[in-house]
Design an enzyme around this catalytic site. Structure first.
Site, mmCIF file in Angstrom:
data_model
loop_
_atom_site.group_PDB
_atom_site.id
_atom_site.type_symbol
_atom_site.label_atom_id
_atom_site.label_comp_id
_atom_site.label_asym_id
_atom_site.label_seq_id
_atom_site.Cartn_x
_atom_site.Cartn_y
_atom_site.Cartn_z
ATOM 1 N N LYS A 1 40.796 9.577 9.019
ATOM 2 C CA LYS A 1 41.036 8.967 7.959
ATOM 3 C C LYS A 1 42.104 7.831 8.067
ATOM 4 O O LYS A 1 42.290 6.813 7.345
ATOM 5 C CB LYS A 1 41.022 9.789 6.529
ATOM 6 C CG LYS A 1 39.874 10.213 6.072
ATOM 7 C CD LYS A 1 40.205 10.942 4.712
ATOM 8 C CE LYS A 1 38.676 12.041 4.472
ATOM 9 N NZ LYS A 1 38.853 12.549 3.021
ATOM 10 N N ASP B 1 38.110 8.734 -2.137
ATOM 11 C CA ASP B 1 38.240 10.376 -2.359
ATOM 12 C C ASP B 1 38.882 10.582 -3.950
ATOM 13 O O ASP B 1 38.568 11.477 -4.497
ATOM 14 C CB ASP B 1 39.161 10.990 -1.430
ATOM 15 C CG ASP B 1 38.712 11.080 0.024
ATOM 16 O OD1 ASP B 1 37.613 11.246 -0.080
ATOM 17 O OD2 ASP B 1 39.224 10.922 0.835
#
Ligand code: ATR
Length: 274
Positions: A73, A109
């Site tokens: 990420k 997220d």
């Protein structure tokens, strides 16, 4: 077989990646909407050192969407053409969209964290105890603050909590002062305590949890952690980690396909598989 040379490819990359339920969740969504001739979602094991090559392959082969799991990420960011403002603030990208050759990084997220909470409460002015100060906590804290909750971060390594506190302009607390747990409307666990093989542990003592509180554990293996089981016994409302997985995936589905994600179908697949 509905796939053809026109089918757009989405991939999840990670190391390992074989356990990921994202392919099952997204493909079930494509099928439910009847767009499984237009999109297919697969997985590829990519080492962190090879992330640059994977992004180059995405460009050269016209791969449509790329989902990044830990530890990709952060590693992926420097290879992209554009990072949206939210992903920049969180400092991580979990979604890459290939928009006519331009690779744009997003982070969904934070939606995974706030949407399940917003289904049962209004976040504005709620006092939230966030446990942990790692990568996952960054997205959770960002989302909660965006919704104007009052966030206090607690972490085993206090310095890390204080760094995050400074960056996001919120408060940090001391885990030794467990009675304080009583003061919060919502408790969110972002640590790996409670996740296999630590499934017999809880990140905080549960004796101060009450029926006025909501407890959200982002751990989803096991589906119901010890923290959630004990919080439920004490009357608290609980939210399973699978809900975060689902809602970050739904937001991602919408970025990849432009269609509203079919929530029920995608949730059912996740609960079935776990
Ligand atoms: P992620 O990206 O999943 O958040 P991470 O960045 O490694 O992973 O963060 C893990 C978080 O879980 C950290 O807050 C970590 O606390 P430290 O900063 O003190 O390391 C917390 N954590 C992990 N194992 C823990 C344990 N056994 N007890 C308490 N906290 C733990």
């Amino acid at each position: 077989m509905k796939l053809s040379a026109k089918t757009k490819i989405c991939l999840i990359i990670g190391d390992p990646v074989e356990h990921s339920l994202s392919p099952a969740m997204h493909n079930a969504g494509y099928e439910a909407l009847g767009i499984d001739n237009q999109f297919v979602y697969l997985g590829a094991r990519v080492k962190v050192k090879d992330v640059g090559i994977a992004i180059q392959a995405m460009r050269k082969m016209g791969i449509h969407g790329l989902t990044c799991t830990i530890p990709h990420k952060v590693a992926v960011i420097k290879y992209l053409d554009e990072i949206d403002e939210t992903a920049k603030k969180i400092g991580a990208v979990n979604t890459v969209l290939n928009q006519k050759g331009k690779l744009i990084g997003f982070n969904t997220d934070w939606q995974g964290a706030v949407i399940p909470l917003e289904k049962i409460t209004v976040l504005s002015d709620k006092k939230v105890m966030v446990l942990g100060a790692g990568g996952a906590a960054r997205a959770v804290v960002f989302g909660l603050l965006k919704k104007r909750a009052k966030v206090k971060i607690f972490n085993r390594t206090k310095e890390k909590a204080m760094e995050l506190t400074k960056e996001f302009n919120c408060l940090s607390g001391d885990l030794n002062n467990q009675e304080e747990i009583k003061d919060f409307d919502i408790i969110v666990n972002t640590t790996s305590v409670g996740m296999k093989p630590l499934e017999k542990e809880t990140p905080i003592s549960t004796k101060f949890i009450s029926d006025k509180q909501i407890v959200f554990d982002i751990v989803y293996t096991p589906v119901e952690t010890k923290l959630l089981r004990e919080a439920k016994k004490r009357g608290a409302k609980i939210i399973h980690g699978i809900e975060m997985l689902l809602h970050q995936g739904m937001a991602q589905f919408e970025i990849y396909t432009g269609h509203k994600a079919p929530e029920k179908v995608m949730r059912r697949i996740l609960y079935e598989k776990y």
